[in-house]
Write a protein that holds these residues in place. Structure first.
Motif, PDB file in Angstrom:
ATOM      1  N   ASN A  38       0.842  -1.191   0.000  1.00  0.00           N
ATOM      2  CA  ASN A  38       0.000   0.000   0.000  1.00  0.00           C
ATOM      3  C   ASN A  38       0.877   1.240   0.000  1.00  0.00           C
ATOM      4  OD1 ASN A  38      -1.788   2.089   0.431  1.00  0.00           O
ATOM      5  ND2 ASN A  38      -2.774   1.187   2.216  1.00  0.00           N
ATOM      6  N   ALA A  39       0.748   2.081  -1.041  1.00  0.00           N
ATOM      7  CA  ALA A  39       1.604   3.255  -1.168  1.00  0.00           C
ATOM      8  C   ALA A  39       1.352   4.266  -0.058  1.00  0.00           C
ATOM      9  CB  ALA A  39       1.395   3.900  -2.538  1.00  0.00           C
ATOM     10  N   ARG A  40       0.082   4.440   0.341  1.00  0.00           N
ATOM     11  CA  ARG A  40      -0.170   5.395   1.427  1.00  0.00           C
ATOM     12  C   ARG A  40       0.518   4.943   2.702  1.00  0.00           C
ATOM     13  NH1 ARG A  40      -5.601   6.622   4.968  1.00  0.00           N
ATOM     14  NH2 ARG A  40      -4.760   8.460   6.054  1.00  0.00           N
ATOM     15  N   ALA A  41       0.359   3.659   3.036  1.00  0.00           N
ATOM     16  CA  ALA A  41       0.980   3.133   4.246  1.00  0.00           C
ATOM     17  C   ALA A  41       2.502   3.232   4.175  1.00  0.00           C
ATOM     18  CB  ALA A  41       0.553   1.688   4.460  1.00  0.00           C
ATOM     19  N   LEU A  42       3.089   2.842   3.047  1.00  0.00           N
ATOM     20  CA  LEU A  42       4.542   2.889   2.921  1.00  0.00           C
ATOM     21  C   LEU A  42       5.049   4.316   3.069  1.00  0.00           C
ATOM     22  CD1 LEU A  42       7.130   1.301   2.405  1.00  0.00           C
ATOM     23  CD2 LEU A  42       6.795   1.697  -0.045  1.00  0.00           C
ATOM     24  N   GLY A  43       4.329   5.287   2.478  1.00  0.00           N
ATOM     25  CA  GLY A  43       4.726   6.687   2.615  1.00  0.00           C
ATOM     26  C   GLY A  43       4.762   7.139   4.057  1.00  0.00           C
ATOM     27  N   MET A  44       3.954   6.482   4.905  1.00  0.00           N
ATOM     28  CA  MET A  44       3.908   6.799   6.338  1.00  0.00           C
ATOM     29  C   MET A  44       4.719   5.786   7.149  1.00  0.00           C
ATOM     30  SD  MET A  44      -0.128   7.811   6.731  1.00  0.00           S
ATOM     31  CE  MET A  44       0.097   8.456   8.409  1.00  0.00           C
ATOM     32  N   GLY A  45       5.705   5.188   6.536  1.00  0.00           N
ATOM     33  CA  GLY A  45       6.565   4.255   7.255  1.00  0.00           C
ATOM     34  C   GLY A  45       5.873   2.976   7.678  1.00  0.00           C
ATOM     35  N   ASN A  46       4.783   2.616   6.985  1.00  0.00           N
ATOM     36  CA  ASN A  46       3.978   1.436   7.321  1.00  0.00           C
ATOM     37  C   ASN A  46       3.433   1.484   8.743  1.00  0.00           C
ATOM     38  OD1 ASN A  46       3.860   0.122   4.885  1.00  0.00           O
ATOM     39  ND2 ASN A  46       5.528  -1.290   5.306  1.00  0.00           N
ATOM     40  N   ALA A  47       3.361   2.683   9.320  1.00  0.00           N
ATOM     41  CA  ALA A  47       2.729   2.857  10.635  1.00  0.00           C
ATOM     42  C   ALA A  47       1.227   3.003  10.407  1.00  0.00           C
ATOM     43  CB  ALA A  47       3.298   4.086  11.339  1.00  0.00           C
ATOM     44  N   PHE A  48       0.608   1.903   9.995  1.00  0.00           N
ATOM     45  CA  PHE A  48      -0.759   1.945   9.466  1.00  0.00           C
ATOM     46  C   PHE A  48      -1.722   1.056  10.239  1.00  0.00           C
ATOM     47  CE2 PHE A  48      -3.704   1.979   5.707  1.00  0.00           C
ATOM     48  CZ  PHE A  48      -3.716   3.358   5.527  1.00  0.00           C
TER      49      PHE A  48
END
Length: 473
Positions: A38-48
């Motif tokens: 998931n690009a959104r999650a990865l952009g947030m360091g996978n802190a999802f």
């Protein structure tokens, strides 16, 4: 006639640390976390884990499906560039490998309810890219060699590198070179469901069927560049005068299957904060393994010998079971800025092999004991932030991932660390596009044989680009 038992014995001891026959590296390969899809999650360091408000909840926290109010279809692509600079007896060699793949297709379906929510999801996602590379070239002045390490097998004898009593004149001072190219990935087919059991408290779970593949090709050369071995390597065989080159190849192929399950919890405190937790139950991987062995020797007389590949190659099967993974997370929304953090506890010493076919139970028991001796617990942590520009709705993201080494005693240089960044845009709450970039770095090492006799010191850099599109209706 050479026996099947001898073939198995030989094959077990000739695999190097890079593509070992059923050892702790195989278990870590499947048990160490990947970067998800998931690009959104990865952009947030996978802190999802505490967010999980889209169909990627199948990977992060299935309770997050309960937050979805519309049907959602999403998919994505990823590109990975794995770069490795290897130091080998003071000589540096650099190489890289790339991989582009479809990493996710997901669908979420909310069902009408009188109150609360009930949502189901179906997802394909690639949980881990297994691509990597090592290349090395250097002169080993020690009194050791791959040839000597294989004297317990018939390989040096078959290549006329020993006499009839399995003695060899070769005792080091060889140029050693080679490369190890790994490819493959772990695919997941996941059925998820979530329900709002009381206001703002969601519980979800999923069941995943695993498939995938892995291939590791290991080429190793030893060359007498210093002309140390001018005599006969096989006494009484004049055609073996003036040893030049020994070549050895291991190719390991896996066909992967298996299953796993996850339970998730999520609590939403109005629009200000969310708290998440998941229990990832042990994953069971069924590995059908084929290992192929090739080799050759070359002499100054022009004589060339090759191994009988069928004799030294075989197929086995076994299961690898990963440990529980326990994750706790929170996220807060501060006037358009989302901050999120999570931590995951993994006890790598609980990795284990089960149900061997073509391998002895005592051998597998020894491998499991070694895993307990050299692996340890780790706490991974992820940090992320997202800011939405009010006037245009553009989302700007950043994050950090830290995944400590599973080996007991390793320092922070061997932890896998990633800095991440991303952008996203959701048009009219319907069509979204997200892109993320992750830069990873860590150190690694490996032994071609023995321990510390022919060791590579690796400086790894990874670049990952991920694209995800979403349609809600």
């Amino acid at each position: 006639m050479k026996s099947h038992i001898l073939k198995i014995f030989c094959a077990l001891i000739l695999f190097s640390t890079y593509i070992s026959a059923q050892n702790y590296n195989d278990a870590i390969r499947l048990g160490f976390p990947g970067l998800g899809s998931n690009a959104r999650a990865l952009g947030m360091g996978n802190a999802f884990n505490a967010l999980s408000d889209d169909a990627s909840a199948a990977f992060f926290n299935p309770a997050g499906f309960g937050l979805l109010k519309k049907m959602e279809f999403s998919g994505g692509l990823s590109f990975t560039n794995y770069d490795n600079t290897t130091t080998f007896f003071g000589n540096q060699t650099q190489d890289n490998t790339t991989n582009t793949s479809l990493n996710r297709i997901s669908f979420a379906l909310p069902f009408p309810t009188y109150q609360g929510s009930l949502v189901f999801g179906l997802s394909y996602h690639n949980s881990k890219d297994l691509s990597s590379i090592v290349k090395f070239d250097g002169f080993n002045r020690g009194t050791n060699s791959k040839i000597q390490s294989l004297l317990g097998t018939e390989i040096p004898y078959d290549l006329f590198l020993t006499d009839e009593n399995f003695n060899t004149i070769i005792n080091g001072n060889l140029n050693q070179s080679g490369d190890i190219l790994n490819s493959g990935g772990i695919d997941n087919w996941t059925l998820s469901g979530a329900i709002e059991v009381q206001k703002n408290f969601f519980v979800g779970g999923n069941l995943t069927v695993i498939n995938g593949s892995f291939e590791s090709v290991n080429d190793f050369y030893e060359d007498d560049t210093g002309n140390f071995y001018q005599g006969e390597t096989a006494a009484g065989e004049p055609q073996t005068t003036d040893f030049k080159t020994f070549y050895f190849n291991n190719t390991l192929k896996w066909d992967l299957g298996g299953w796993n399950a996850k339970l998730g919890f999520l609590y939403q405190f109005e629009d200000m904060a969310r708290f998440g937790a998941t229990v990832q139950f042990p994953k069971t991987f069924t590995v059908n393994e084929e290992f192929l062995v090739n080799g050759s020797s070359e002499f100054g007389t022009g004589q060339f010998y090759e191994l009988d590949s069928e004799y030294y190659s075989d197929e086995v099967a076994y299961d690898i079971v990963t440990p529980f993974e326990l994750t706790g997370a929170f996220a807060v929304n501060l006037k358009g800025i989302i901050l999120s953090a999570e931590a995951t506890f993994i006890d790598y010493s609980q990795l284990k092999f089960e149900n061997p076919e073509g391998l002895s139970s005592s051998y597998i028991s020894d491998v499991n004991k070694e895993i307990k001796d050299i692996l340890t617990t780790a706490i991974n942590y992820n940090l992320g932030a997202e800011y939405t520009i009010p006037a245009i709705g553009l989302r700007i993201r950043g994050g950090f991932i830290n995944q400590p080494s599973p080996f007991d005693g390793d320092d922070s240089d061997y932890a896998r660390k990633f800095l991440t960044a991303g952008l996203g845009y959701l048009a009219n709450g319907t069509v979204g596009i997200d892109v993320a970039y992750a830069y990873g770095w860590w150190k690694d090492l490996g032994d071609n044989y023995g321990s510390g006799l022919s060791r590579t010191f690796q400086d790894v850099k990874v670049h990952n680009i991920m694209l995800t599109t979403t349609y809600r209706f």
